[in-house]
Design an enzyme around this catalytic site. Structure first.
Site, PDB file in Angstrom:
ATOM      1  N   ASP A  61       1.517  -4.631  -7.297  1.00  0.00           N
ATOM      2  CA  ASP A  61       0.860  -3.335  -7.104  1.00  0.00           C
ATOM      3  C   ASP A  61      -0.560  -3.634  -6.625  1.00  0.00           C
ATOM      4  O   ASP A  61      -1.388  -4.168  -7.373  1.00  0.00           O
ATOM      5  CB  ASP A  61       0.844  -2.559  -8.418  1.00  0.00           C
ATOM      6  CG  ASP A  61       0.303  -1.142  -8.262  1.00  0.00           C
ATOM      7  OD1 ASP A  61      -0.559  -0.930  -7.371  1.00  0.00           O
ATOM      8  OD2 ASP A  61       0.700  -0.259  -9.031  1.00  0.00           O
ATOM      9  N   TYR A 118      -0.771  -0.886 -15.189  1.00  0.00           N
ATOM     10  CA  TYR A 118      -1.083   0.529 -15.365  1.00  0.00           C
ATOM     11  C   TYR A 118      -0.130   1.163 -16.368  1.00  0.00           C
ATOM     12  O   TYR A 118       1.083   0.946 -16.334  1.00  0.00           O
ATOM     13  CB  TYR A 118      -0.995   1.210 -14.002  1.00  0.00           C
ATOM     14  CG  TYR A 118      -1.007   2.706 -13.994  1.00  0.00           C
ATOM     15  CD1 TYR A 118      -2.006   3.428 -14.647  1.00  0.00           C
ATOM     16  CD2 TYR A 118      -0.026   3.419 -13.309  1.00  0.00           C
ATOM     17  CE1 TYR A 118      -2.019   4.803 -14.627  1.00  0.00           C
ATOM     18  CE2 TYR A 118      -0.036   4.798 -13.280  1.00  0.00           C
ATOM     19  CZ  TYR A 118      -1.032   5.485 -13.948  1.00  0.00           C
ATOM     20  OH  TYR A 118      -1.039   6.850 -13.927  1.00  0.00           O
ATOM     21  N   LYS A 171      -4.709   7.087  -3.730  1.00  0.00           N
ATOM     22  CA  LYS A 171      -6.021   6.537  -4.073  1.00  0.00           C
ATOM     23  C   LYS A 171      -6.811   6.187  -2.812  1.00  0.00           C
ATOM     24  O   LYS A 171      -7.093   7.049  -1.998  1.00  0.00           O
ATOM     25  CB  LYS A 171      -5.829   5.337  -5.001  1.00  0.00           C
ATOM     26  CG  LYS A 171      -4.889   5.590  -6.173  1.00  0.00           C
ATOM     27  CD  LYS A 171      -5.287   6.766  -7.036  1.00  0.00           C
ATOM     28  CE  LYS A 171      -4.550   6.844  -8.357  1.00  0.00           C
ATOM     29  NZ  LYS A 171      -3.107   7.086  -8.272  1.00  0.00           N
ATOM     30  N   ARG A 179      14.123  14.430   5.627  1.00  0.00           N
ATOM     31  CA  ARG A 179      14.218  13.521   4.486  1.00  0.00           C
ATOM     32  C   ARG A 179      14.586  12.112   4.937  1.00  0.00           C
ATOM     33  O   ARG A 179      14.218  11.123   4.313  1.00  0.00           O
ATOM     34  CB  ARG A 179      15.260  14.061   3.488  1.00  0.00           C
ATOM     35  CG  ARG A 179      15.442  13.199   2.247  1.00  0.00           C
ATOM     36  CD  ARG A 179      15.968  14.002   1.066  1.00  0.00           C
ATOM     37  NE  ARG A 179      17.135  14.803   1.399  1.00  0.00           N
ATOM     38  CZ  ARG A 179      18.397  14.386   1.284  1.00  0.00           C
ATOM     39  NH1 ARG A 179      18.661  13.159   0.870  1.00  0.00           N
ATOM     40  NH2 ARG A 179      19.396  15.193   1.582  1.00  0.00           N
TER      41      ARG A 179
END
Length: 391
Positions: free
Chosen positions: A180, A107, A205, A54
């Site tokens: 973004d 978005y 994406k 982590r």
């Protein structure tokens, strides 16, 4: 020849830390380090630098190093999803009572996160403005603004904002400027060069590019911001990108330039076809001269991307019927994979917004978003042609 002299297409193929092209075992591609924990040399100390995945993982380190170089950033923080990257950024930058100025075209998932996390949980305020109008942004950003959040192009209407001008506005008020950049990728646009303090991507994406891995990344040159985001990611959210997803993203990254060039070439041809079609009311694609911000796109982007949005001269029922007739285009949300998808935002990717919110965002019942893939463009055009013939 040093790595600093390499072009983008060369950088995406190199995954070692020192640029030598070598590794201890001679791997041509980086291996997956799946271990969740690592042996320590002494209590609390590991000379190799890894303790628990982590907090650090060799495969993730390679991905972060490569993404940082491609974006012109000093730091990259890979997260479990694009939403996790957005949340980590907000939690790292904002304090209770802070004020955010955001593009009104961002978005819908980001807007929902702002309402639930930034407003309801943090007690901050968000003002949405039409950022295509730089003066509107200048009027909204004041000395009590902590964060300026932009997308360019936006999802799904492909609106642009002047990154350099907004960067100056944010800097003048000492606000953190975040962009973004998911739609453009660092191949077509690098917002840090235009004054952004932070850039976020959904690597799900185009960066991964194969519709088989979720992820996000936060990029910055600011040491303090990076430290805060990394702390939030690892200690508060636990939203680090898994080693396997890092491997898949590195796999996809190697073909990013090739894919983006093909996505753009196909999207441009499809946009031109739709612009001349009698049942299409409006086409949105920054690469078309009819786009109201085409000149701005040429100035701050190296390419126009692979997303086309358009509105039909049709009702919602008629629009849905057209989409159901498509064969090559797959009816699905998301974007950025090699395959062409088609999305009806009002009932799919923006369905969780209220009718009033969709109307305010300009998402009509006849709006269609197509992430154009890398198939034969003639097949894509023929598919659209036969479906639109039903109107």
């Amino acid at each position: 020849m040093s790595e600093e002299d390499y072009g983008f297409d060369t950088l995406v193929t190199r995954f070692d830390e020192d640029g030598s092209g070598a590794s201890v075992t001679g791997d041509v591609v980086p291996p997956i380090h799946l271990a969740s924990t690592h042996e320590m040399d002494r209590p609390g100390t590991a000379d190799h630098g890894y303790k628990y995945t982590r907090f650090g993982n060799p495969t993730r380190d390679v991905l972060e190093s490569r993404l940082a170089k491609l974006a012109g950033a000093a730091h990259a923080t890979a997260c479990a999803s694009g939403t996790a990257a957005i949340a980590a950024t907000c939690l790292a930058v904002l304090e209770p009572g802070d004020r955010v100025v955001a593009f009104d075209g961002i978005y819908g998932g980001t807007r929902l996160l702002f309402e639930d996390l930034v407003v309801d949980s943090l007690g901050a305020t968000v003002e949405y403005v039409d950022a295509t109008d730089t003066d509107a942004v200048a009027d909204a950003v004041t000395d009590d603004t902590a964060l300026v959040w932009m997308e360019s192009p936006t999802n799904p209407l492909l609106r642009l904002c002047d990154l350099a001008a907004i960067g100056e506005i944010a800097a003048a008020e000492d606000a953190t400027f975040v962009v973004d950049n998911t739609f453009s990728t660092p191949y077509f646009q690098r917002p840090l060069e235009f004054g952004a303090d932070v850039v976020v991507h959904s690597t799900t994406k185009y960066i991964n590019g194969h519709s088989d891995s979720m992820g996000g990344v936060v990029l910055t040159n600011d040491d303090a911001i990076e430290t805060a985001i990394d702390h939030v990611r690892a200690y508060e959210l636990g939203g680090t990108l898994s080693p396997f997803d890092c491997y898949l993203t590195l796999r996809g990254l190697r073909t990013l330039p090739l894919r983006m060039d093909r996505h753009e070439a196909n999207a441009r041809r499809i946009a031109e076809f739709l612009a001349d079609h009698p049942v299409v009311r409006r086409v949105r694609y920054p690469g078309l001269e009819l786009h109201p911000q085409h000149a701005l796109a040429e100035a701050q982007m190296d390419g126009f991307g692979g997303i086309v949005s358009f509105e039909l001269d049709a009702s919602e029922a008629e629009t849905r019927a057209v989409l159901e007739e498509l064969d090559v285009f797959t009816l699905a949300v998301s974007l950025g994979g090699t395959e062409s998808l088609v999305d009806h935002p009002a009932t799919m990717s923006a369905s969780y917004l209220s009718d009033a919110e969709r109307e305010a965002a300009g998402i009509s019942e006849s709006l269609v978003r197509i992430p154009v893939g890398i198939e034969s463009v003639d097949d894509l055009r023929t598919d659209l042609e036969q479906a639109l013939a039903n109107l």
